[in-house]
Design a protein around this motif. Structure first.
Motif, PDB file in Angstrom:
ATOM      1  N   GLY A   1       1.440   9.435  38.270  1.00 53.23           N
ATOM      2  CA  GLY A   1       2.726   8.977  38.103  1.00 53.23           C
ATOM      3  C   GLY A   1       3.367   9.005  36.819  1.00 53.23           C
ATOM      4  N   PHE A   2       4.680   8.562  36.887  1.00 53.86           N
ATOM      5  CA  PHE A   2       5.505   8.599  35.570  1.00 53.86           C
ATOM      6  C   PHE A   2       4.959   7.952  34.482  1.00 53.86           C
ATOM      7  CE2 PHE A   2       9.472   6.540  33.855  1.00 53.86           C
ATOM      8  CZ  PHE A   2       9.526   7.125  32.834  1.00 53.86           C
ATOM      9  N   ILE A   3       4.546   6.542  34.738  1.00 54.98           N
ATOM     10  CA  ILE A   3       4.329   5.629  33.694  1.00 54.98           C
ATOM     11  C   ILE A   3       2.779   5.854  33.392  1.00 54.98           C
ATOM     12  CG2 ILE A   3       4.421   3.370  32.727  1.00 54.98           C
ATOM     13  CD1 ILE A   3       6.792   2.878  34.743  1.00 54.98           C
TER      14      ILE A   3
ATOM     15  N   ASP B  46      -5.784   7.918  42.252  1.00 55.16           N
ATOM     16  CA  ASP B  46      -4.566   8.212  42.685  1.00 55.16           C
ATOM     17  C   ASP B  46      -4.593   9.221  43.904  1.00 55.16           C
ATOM     18  OD1 ASP B  46      -1.529   8.521  40.771  1.00 55.16           O
ATOM     19  OD2 ASP B  46      -1.902   9.598  42.877  1.00 55.16           O
ATOM     20  N   LYS B  47      -3.707   8.698  44.856  1.00 54.94           N
ATOM     21  CA  LYS B  47      -3.499   9.394  46.123  1.00 54.94           C
ATOM     22  C   LYS B  47      -2.828  10.799  46.057  1.00 54.94           C
ATOM     23  CE  LYS B  47      -1.624   8.260  50.644  1.00 54.94           C
ATOM     24  NZ  LYS B  47      -0.840   7.239  51.601  1.00 54.94           N
TER      25      LYS B  47
ATOM     26  N   THR C 232       0.664  11.006  46.056  1.00 52.16           N
ATOM     27  CA  THR C 232       1.837  11.114  47.055  1.00 52.16           C
ATOM     28  C   THR C 232       2.765  11.844  46.422  1.00 52.16           C
ATOM     29  OG1 THR C 232       3.032   9.182  45.685  1.00 52.16           O
ATOM     30  CG2 THR C 232       1.336   8.646  47.466  1.00 52.16           C
TER      31      THR C 232
ATOM     32  N   GLY D 108       2.863  11.614  42.804  1.00 51.43           N
ATOM     33  CA  GLY D 108       1.746  11.998  41.834  1.00 51.43           C
ATOM     34  C   GLY D 108       1.893  13.237  41.479  1.00 51.43           C
TER      35      GLY D 108
ATOM     36  N   ASP E  98      -6.704   6.544  48.349  1.00 52.64           N
ATOM     37  CA  ASP E  98      -5.538   5.651  48.555  1.00 52.64           C
ATOM     38  C   ASP E  98      -6.036   4.375  48.287  1.00 52.64           C
ATOM     39  OD1 ASP E  98      -3.899   4.066  49.949  1.00 52.64           O
ATOM     40  OD2 ASP E  98      -3.841   5.403  51.529  1.00 52.64           O
ATOM     41  N   ILE E  99      -5.394   3.561  47.573  1.00 51.36           N
ATOM     42  CA  ILE E  99      -5.664   2.179  46.872  1.00 51.36           C
ATOM     43  C   ILE E  99      -5.782   1.301  48.136  1.00 51.36           C
ATOM     44  CG2 ILE E  99      -5.138   2.295  44.696  1.00 51.36           C
ATOM     45  CD1 ILE E  99      -2.674   0.659  45.411  1.00 51.36           C
TER      46      ILE E  99
ATOM     47  N   PHE F 141      -1.320   0.738  38.028  1.00 49.39           N
ATOM     48  CA  PHE F 141       0.164   1.216  38.164  1.00 49.39           C
ATOM     49  C   PHE F 141       0.455   1.561  39.574  1.00 49.39           C
ATOM     50  CE2 PHE F 141      -1.181   2.142  33.761  1.00 49.39           C
ATOM     51  CZ  PHE F 141       0.017   1.975  32.988  1.00 49.39           C
TER      52      PHE F 141
ATOM     53  N   SER G  42       7.250   3.257  44.148  1.00 49.44           N
ATOM     54  CA  SER G  42       8.256   2.654  43.130  1.00 49.44           C
ATOM     55  C   SER G  42       9.325   2.783  43.229  1.00 49.44           C
ATOM     56  CB  SER G  42       7.562   3.047  41.868  1.00 49.44           C
ATOM     57  OG  SER G  42       8.023   4.595  41.639  1.00 49.44           O
TER      58      SER G  42
ATOM     59  N   THR H  79       1.100   0.095  50.377  1.00 55.91           N
ATOM     60  CA  THR H  79       0.698   0.413  48.874  1.00 55.91           C
ATOM     61  C   THR H  79       0.622  -0.643  47.995  1.00 55.91           C
ATOM     62  OG1 THR H  79       0.823   2.807  48.989  1.00 55.91           O
ATOM     63  CG2 THR H  79       0.784   1.808  46.963  1.00 55.91           C
TER      64      THR H  79
ATOM     65  N   SER I 153       3.959  -4.889  37.041  1.00 56.16           N
ATOM     66  CA  SER I 153       4.984  -5.227  37.784  1.00 56.16           C
ATOM     67  C   SER I 153       6.070  -5.001  37.130  1.00 56.16           C
ATOM     68  CB  SER I 153       4.547  -6.612  38.273  1.00 56.16           C
ATOM     69  OG  SER I 153       5.690  -6.939  39.438  1.00 56.16           O
TER      70      SER I 153
ATOM     71  N   TYR J 289      10.973  -3.001  48.232  1.00 56.12           N
ATOM     72  CA  TYR J 289      10.226  -2.867  46.985  1.00 56.12           C
ATOM     73  C   TYR J 289       9.638  -3.900  46.140  1.00 56.12           C
ATOM     74  CZ  TYR J 289       9.164  -1.277  42.115  1.00 56.12           C
ATOM     75  OH  TYR J 289       8.901  -1.385  40.877  1.00 56.12           O
TER      76      TYR J 289
ATOM     77  N   LYS K 115       6.239  -6.177  45.458  1.00 56.09           N
ATOM     78  CA  LYS K 115       5.679  -6.314  43.961  1.00 56.09           C
ATOM     79  C   LYS K 115       5.489  -7.516  43.830  1.00 56.09           C
ATOM     80  CE  LYS K 115       4.899  -3.475  41.325  1.00 56.09           C
ATOM     81  NZ  LYS K 115       3.839  -2.687  40.922  1.00 56.09           N
TER      82      LYS K 115
ATOM     83  N   ASN L 167      12.209   1.743  33.141  1.00 55.27           N
ATOM     84  CA  ASN L 167      11.573   2.907  32.242  1.00 55.27           C
ATOM     85  C   ASN L 167      12.491   4.286  32.287  1.00 55.27           C
ATOM     86  OD1 ASN L 167       8.169   2.482  31.864  1.00 55.27           O
ATOM     87  ND2 ASN L 167       9.472   0.767  32.148  1.00 55.27           N
TER      88      ASN L 167
HETATM   89  P1  NAD Z   1       5.674   6.625  40.240  1.00 58.57           P
HETATM   90  O1  NAD Z   1       6.231   6.548  41.575  1.00 58.57           O
HETATM   91  O2  NAD Z   1       6.027   7.561  39.192  1.00 58.57           O
HETATM   92  O3  NAD Z   1       4.041   6.702  40.200  1.00 58.57           O
HETATM   93  C1  NAD Z   1       3.123   6.192  41.216  1.00 58.57           C
HETATM   94  C2  NAD Z   1       1.804   6.590  41.321  1.00 58.57           C
HETATM   95  O4  NAD Z   1       1.108   5.914  42.231  1.00 58.57           O
HETATM   96  C3  NAD Z   1       1.831   8.246  41.692  1.00 58.57           C
HETATM   97  O5  NAD Z   1       1.035   8.958  41.067  1.00 58.57           O
HETATM   98  C4  NAD Z   1       1.351   8.122  43.165  1.00 58.57           C
HETATM   99  O6  NAD Z   1       0.611   9.239  43.714  1.00 58.57           O
HETATM  100  C5  NAD Z   1       0.354   6.816  43.174  1.00 58.57           C
HETATM  101  N1  NAD Z   1       0.192   6.144  44.482  1.00 58.57           N
HETATM  102  C6  NAD Z   1       1.091   5.749  45.163  1.00 58.57           C
HETATM  103  N2  NAD Z   1       0.630   5.200  46.373  1.00 58.57           N
HETATM  104  C7  NAD Z   1      -0.718   5.375  46.271  1.00 58.57           C
HETATM  105  C8  NAD Z   1      -2.011   4.812  46.786  1.00 58.57           C
HETATM  106  N3  NAD Z   1      -1.527   4.280  48.221  1.00 58.57           N
HETATM  107  N4  NAD Z   1      -2.843   4.976  46.382  1.00 58.57           N
HETATM  108  C9  NAD Z   1      -3.241   5.505  45.238  1.00 58.57           C
HETATM  109  N5  NAD Z   1      -2.383   6.076  44.507  1.00 58.57           N
HETATM  110  C10 NAD Z   1      -0.942   5.789  44.989  1.00 58.57           C
HETATM  111  O7  NAD Z   1       5.671   5.067  39.661  1.00 58.57           O
HETATM  112  P2  NAD Z   1       6.251   4.667  38.248  1.00 58.57           P
HETATM  113  O8  NAD Z   1       7.534   4.852  37.963  1.00 58.57           O
HETATM  114  O9  NAD Z   1       5.050   5.480  37.118  1.00 58.57           O
HETATM  115  O10 NAD Z   1       5.613   3.145  38.290  1.00 58.57           O
HETATM  116  C11 NAD Z   1       4.440   2.830  38.138  1.00 58.57           C
HETATM  117  C12 NAD Z   1       4.004   1.183  38.224  1.00 58.57           C
HETATM  118  O11 NAD Z   1       5.165   0.710  37.236  1.00 58.57           O
HETATM  119  C13 NAD Z   1       4.590   0.844  39.389  1.00 58.57           C
HETATM  120  O12 NAD Z   1       3.804  -0.185  39.861  1.00 58.57           O
HETATM  121  C14 NAD Z   1       6.072   0.124  39.312  1.00 58.57           C
HETATM  122  O13 NAD Z   1       6.175  -0.897  40.066  1.00 58.57           O
HETATM  123  C15 NAD Z   1       5.837  -0.401  38.009  1.00 58.57           C
HETATM  124  N6  NAD Z   1       7.112  -0.308  37.193  1.00 58.57           N
HETATM  125  C16 NAD Z   1       7.998   0.789  37.378  1.00 58.57           C
HETATM  126  C17 NAD Z   1       8.936   0.737  36.386  1.00 58.57           C
HETATM  127  C18 NAD Z   1      10.008   1.938  36.337  1.00 58.57           C
HETATM  128  O14 NAD Z   1      11.180   1.973  35.939  1.00 58.57           O
HETATM  129  N7  NAD Z   1       9.605   3.194  36.841  1.00 58.57           N
HETATM  130  C19 NAD Z   1       9.598  -0.480  35.794  1.00 58.57           C
HETATM  131  C20 NAD Z   1       8.923  -1.539  35.587  1.00 58.57           C
HETATM  132  C21 NAD Z   1       7.485  -1.419  36.629  1.00 58.57           C
END
Ligand code: NAD
Ligand code: TYD
Length: 335
Positions: A10-12, A32-33, A35, A38, A58-59, A80, A84, A99, A123, A149, A153, A179
């Protein structure tokens, strides 16, 4: 050290994996699943590195997760993986629960069984809910999540901390603010507005646009998580904020300026149900414990992000063309 990084496509998570492979000697197994959010393209820069492996699972699937732990025998987990996006959690709350809550539970059980030495749960500041001026939330601020959401969390945070109290599992929780940066799926405010502006499409601002978010550059967030992994005290929660509070409409106007587009593209639309008015964090605990501070100022981070989206139109088109995305666009975002 051998790490399992969930949600690493995913992104972060992908930023964190690229950083670990680039700047440390650790081995990284991504779980990673894949989705809609991802994308293995996000991990292309590390795909040939012998210290990187990818495990599609899948987690929330205990058997599949167990298999990955058995293969990797991790020293640490950085968790992560999540659904999200707030709007999607309003549209399809069951995915957030499955999830974010059940998936986290499955990861905790596996970490307990395999005696993982450190478990960092990633988180969000959204667990505190909307915060009235002039307060900034510290880690003891009450949890009052508003959306499916953020409620999922917050539930997962509590579960993680209960595993410390009950089982002495060495967990750490980070709560970061919003982020932004490269590889951000164009459904969240900043990447959606950049990609719409670059395509001369309208920029949908919810309600009056005066909601306040604190903005954190994704690499600063990943450095913060790494400092918690290395130096944090188990059982503790650490906020990670960007020291950059802005109303949404101001962010949108800066994006229009950075893309050279006119403010006539702004379109005020129906507000999000349960929309939190303001998020604000204090970072003092993390800074005191680890010396971490955000480095990127917002305008430089935004310029770098806009440049990345200008240079990667193919990435944007490919992530937007997925079937699930088309279904979502049709049913939720057409307003
Ligand atoms: P994202 O949506 O870009 O990526 C989520 C990733 O998790 C993807 O690669 C997806 O395939 C994978 N995923 C989803 N469901 C899954 C499952 N059941 N099993 C395995 N993999 C699975 O999310 P992001 O923005 O990178 O956020 C990552 C984490 O950081 C999250 O926990 C989010 O709550 C937290 N967060 C995000 C932000 C933000 O601004 N984006 C801010 C604070 C915290
Ligand atoms: P978002 O990026 O979805 O993050 P979060 O809801 O987790 O804070 O939204 C950030 C802010 O931008 C939030 O106040 C909602 C608002 N927003 C819009 O005004 N228009 C949009 O199209 C989106 C996606 C968000």
């Amino acid at each position: 050290m051998k790490l399992i990084v969930t949600g690493g496509a995913g992104f972060i998570g992908s930023c964190f994996v690229r950083m670990l492979i680039r700047e440390t000697d650790h081995s990284v197994a991504v779980l990673d699943k894949l989705t809609y959010a991802g994308n293995l393209e996000n991990l292309e820069p590390v795909s040939d590195n012998p210290r990187y492996t990818f495990h599609r699972a899948d987690i929330a699937d205990a058997e599949a997760v167990d298999q990955v732990f058995a293969d990797v025998q991790p020293d640490a987990v950085v968790h992560f993986a999540a659904e999200s996006h707030v709007d999607r959690s309003i549209f399809a709350p069951q995915d957030s629960i499955n999830t974010n809550v059940k998936g986290t539970f499955t990861m905790l059980e596996a970490a307990r069984k395999y005696k993982t030495a450190r478990f960092v749960h990633v988180s969000t500041d959204e667990v505190y809910g909307s915060i009235d001026e002039p307060y900034d939330a510290d880690e003891n601020y009450p949890l009052k999540p508003s959306s499916p959401y953020s409620a999922a969390k917050a539930s997962s945070d509590l579960l993680v901390l209960a595993y410390f109290t009950t089982y002495k599992l060495p967990v750490l929780v980070t709560r970061a603010s919003n982020n932004y940066g490269p590889y951000h799926f164009p459904e969240k405010l900043i990447p959606l507005m950049i990609s719409n502006a670059l395509e001369n499409k309208s920029l949908p601002v919810y309600g009056d646009g005066m909601q306040i978010r604190d903005w954190l550059y994704v690499e600063d967030h990943c450095r913060g998580i790494y400092s918690v992994l290395e130096k944090g005290t188990t059982g503790e929660v650490y906020n990670i904020g960007g020291n950059c509070s802005l109303p949404n409409i101001e962010v949108v106007k800066r994006i229009l300026a950075a893309t050279g587009k006119d403010e006539s593209l702004i379109k005020y639309v129906q507000d999000r149900p349960g929309h939190d008015r303001r998020y604000a964090l204090t970072n003092e605990k993390l800074t005191k414990a680890t010396g971490w501070e955000p480095r990127m100022d917002f305008d430089s981070g935004l310029t770098a992000t806009v440049q990345w989206y200008r240079e990667n139109p193919g990435w944007v088109q490919r992530v937007k063309s997925g079937e699930y995305q088309k279904f979502y666009d049709l049913n939720y975002t057409s307003r």
